[in-house]
Design a protein around this motif. Structure first.
Motif, short mmCIF file in Angstrom:
data_model
loop_
_atom_site.label_atom_id
_atom_site.label_comp_id
_atom_site.label_asym_id
_atom_site.label_seq_id
_atom_site.Cartn_x
_atom_site.Cartn_y
_atom_site.Cartn_z
N ASP A 231 0.83 -1.19 -0.06
CA ASP A 231 -0.21 -0.43 -0.36
C ASP A 231 0.71 0.98 -0.33
OD1 ASP A 231 -1.26 2.24 0.12
OD2 ASP A 231 -2.78 1.18 2.48
N PRO A 232 1.29 1.73 -1.10
CA PRO A 232 1.61 3.55 -0.87
C PRO A 232 1.20 4.45 0.26
CG PRO A 232 0.42 3.03 -3.17
CD PRO A 232 0.35 1.84 -2.36
N ASP A 233 0.75 4.35 0.81
CA ASP A 233 -0.27 5.09 1.58
C ASP A 233 0.28 5.04 2.78
OD1 ASP A 233 -1.93 6.39 -0.58
OD2 ASP A 233 -3.98 5.87 0.21
N VAL A 234 0.81 3.56 3.23
CA VAL A 234 1.58 3.91 4.19
C VAL A 234 3.25 3.21 3.72
CG1 VAL A 234 0.09 2.25 5.20
CG2 VAL A 234 1.88 1.16 4.52
N ASN A 235 3.26 3.95 2.80
CA ASN A 235 5.23 4.85 2.41
C ASN A 235 5.64 5.54 3.14
OD1 ASN A 235 7.52 4.43 1.58
ND2 ASN A 235 7.29 4.68 -0.61
N MET A 236 6.17 5.87 4.15
CA MET A 236 6.24 7.19 4.51
C MET A 236 7.22 8.08 4.60
SD MET A 236 2.83 8.62 5.82
CE MET A 236 1.62 7.84 5.67
N LEU A 237 7.82 7.06 3.06
CA LEU A 237 9.65 7.52 3.29
C LEU A 237 10.75 7.82 4.16
CD1 LEU A 237 8.68 10.10 0.34
CD2 LEU A 237 9.35 7.70 -0.08
N ASN A 238 10.64 6.64 5.18
CA ASN A 238 11.56 6.97 6.55
C ASN A 238 10.92 8.35 6.95
OD1 ASN A 238 12.63 4.40 5.91
ND2 ASN A 238 13.77 5.09 4.57
N LEU A 239 9.66 8.49 6.72
CA LEU A 239 9.30 9.66 7.91
C LEU A 239 8.78 9.28 9.95
CD1 LEU A 239 8.90 12.77 4.99
CD2 LEU A 239 10.96 12.04 6.75
N LEU A 240 7.87 9.14 9.11
CA LEU A 240 6.50 7.82 9.63
C LEU A 240 6.95 6.80 9.92
CD1 LEU A 240 3.75 10.31 9.02
CD2 LEU A 240 5.61 10.53 11.00
N VAL A 241 6.47 5.92 10.98
CA VAL A 241 6.88 4.25 11.84
C VAL A 241 5.66 4.80 11.57
CG1 VAL A 241 8.93 3.87 11.77
CG2 VAL A 241 7.73 4.79 13.44
N LEU A 242 4.27 3.15 11.11
CA LEU A 242 2.92 3.19 11.56
C LEU A 242 3.10 2.15 11.96
CD1 LEU A 242 1.79 4.93 8.30
CD2 LEU A 242 2.36 6.21 10.29
#
Length: 445
Positions: A231-242
């Motif tokens: 899911d690209p919407d949970v790919n936060m570019l290492n800015l956030l961890v979910l």
């Protein structure tokens, strides 16, 4: 998957031939890029080459490689008879009679009951569009844009008029975002080609974005919501961890790209204000250029030509850029809080190979129904129904919801509904919880 008409060359099947039979174990071996098989209604298809031509993008089908894609296929394609024309030359066989129709550990009862529910909803006419709803919806967007120009035309560009103009344009842009979403999901017209054309007009000419960029990104989200690396919407570019899994993995690996234990604070600086004006805008331009998508680029340019033609006479070139940037800044806040309230607080994990109903309900929740919530969120307060039935016209979600809830109760699947403020607060709470999980794993594991 991803829907709609798309011209392609007919590809010869690769494999043992359409009369061959396979086990799930054999199918699952074909799950790597360049060697991808999927199963739809027990038929086995080699989509290794077709992925390059797929209207929904290469990655979408790749997410189902080696798996049963029957439920996703049914969810994304309103005209299945048309799409089957493209499947036929890809057929390489079928599942052996001894094999279950469901792969992995999927619950056959849930799958069958969900299929029956969709048939009931179709029989009730809930997949049929009310044209007046979308005519009025488009009309109110155009009216908002016209009012912003009328203000400037009649009373000039003073501060009060400028503030009112920003409010009108932000509202128009946000509502156009929800409308393009309807056309992108092929949920308005009977013929998907009209949805595609309307989608390009709304997202391109009214919003200055790309239809194909949106399709390829958004359908992945629908196919595998909250699935890490899919899911690209949970790919936060290492800015956030979910979620609860990713933070622990980052902590154990001692990854510290950001001070994640403070992410619930810096989210307000890098999330809502920057997503649309910075990240999306750069990604849209990059995608159109790398894909040589000149049709979408022409629609994209038509938006900016119209915008500057209308507003440069009142604000000048630099003033128009400032106005546009501030509108995008406010729109981005609106978009982020609405779209993330249904997903970030929910379960985020690696692929679990679950039934469509179970997978979607773990990753989505609803927000209470009201006239304001419906309008403000573009009916995405009914995120559960939207994810289960992405081609259903949104004005029918409210009628489908009681039947979906009943099915969830039957099978013990959690159907979660929140208030709007609670849903927004849960975004911040979940970020804080994830950040603490990361810190604990980083320091102690």
């Amino acid at each position: 998957m991803g829907g709609g008409r798309h011209q392609t060359d007919q590809l010869p099947p690769v494999g043992r031939g359409p009369n061959a039979v396979y086990t799930w174990e054999e199918v699952q071996k074909h799950s790597r890029r360049g060697d991808q098989w999927v199963v739809v209604e027990r038929n086995v298809y080699n989509v290794s080459e077709w992925v390059k031509r797929h209207p929904g993008g290469r990655r979408l089908i790749g997410h189902f490689a080696g798996e049963d894609a029957t439920e996703a296929f049914a969810a994304f394609h309103p005209d299945q008879r048309f799409v089957r024309k493209f499947l036929k030359p890809l057929l390489v066989g079928e599942l052996a009679p001894s094999e279950s129709s469901q792969d992995r550990k999927k619950n056959a009862a849930i799958v069958e009951d969900f299929r029956a529910l969709k048939e009931q909803l179709e029989a009730k006419g809930l997949f049929r569009t009310n044209p007046l709803f979308f005519i009025l919806y488009l009309g109110h967007i155009l009216l908002l844009e016209a009012l912003s120009l009328a203000l400037l035309w009649n009373w000039g560009n003073g501060w009060i008029n400028t503030v009112l103009c920003v409010v009108l344009l932000t509202t128009a842009q946000s509502q156009a975002g929800w409308l393009q979403h309807d056309f992108g999901h092929l949920s308005v017209f009977k013929r998907s080609r009209w949805d595609h054309l309307a989608h390009k007009f709304v997202i391109g000419h009214l919003k200055g974005a790309s239809a194909n960029w949106w399709n390829h990104r958004h359908f992945q989200h629908h196919a595998k919501p909250n699935v890490i690396n899919k899911d690209p919407d949970v790919n936060m570019l290492n800015l956030l961890v979910l979620g609860n899994v990713q933070p622990v993995e980052y902590g154990i690996k001692k990854l510290k790209q950001m001070p994640y234990n403070h992410q619930h604070k810096y989210f307000f600086l890098i999330g809502p204000p920057l997503l649309i004006p910075v990240y999306f805008n750069i990604h849209i331009l990059q995608t159109m250029y790398t894909q040589r998508d000149w049709v979408d680029f022409a629609w994209y340019l038509s938006y900016y030509a119209r915008y500057y033609f209308c507003y440069v006479p009142y604000y000048g070139f630099l003033g128009s850029i400032a106005l546009f940037t501030f509108v995008r800044f406010l729109e981005s806040h609106w978009f982020v809080w609405v779209t993330q309230m249904n997903h970030i607080p929910m379960e985020i994990d690696h692929e679990q190979h679950e039934e469509w109903l179970t997978m979607q309900l773990k990753a989505t929740c609803n927000v209470e129904q009201s006239l304001f919530n419906d309008w403000f969120s573009g009916h995405l307060n009914f995120q559960i129904e939207h994810h289960l039935f992405p081609t259903m016209p949104r004005h029918n979600y409210v009628h489908a919801a009681p039947m979906v809830r009943e099915l969830c109760e039957k099978h013990g699947v959690n159907y979660q509904v929140k208030g709007l403020w609670e849903a927004w607060c849960d975004i911040v709470r979940s970020l804080r919880t994830s950040g603490q999980l990361w810190l604990d794993a980083y320091l102690n594991k």
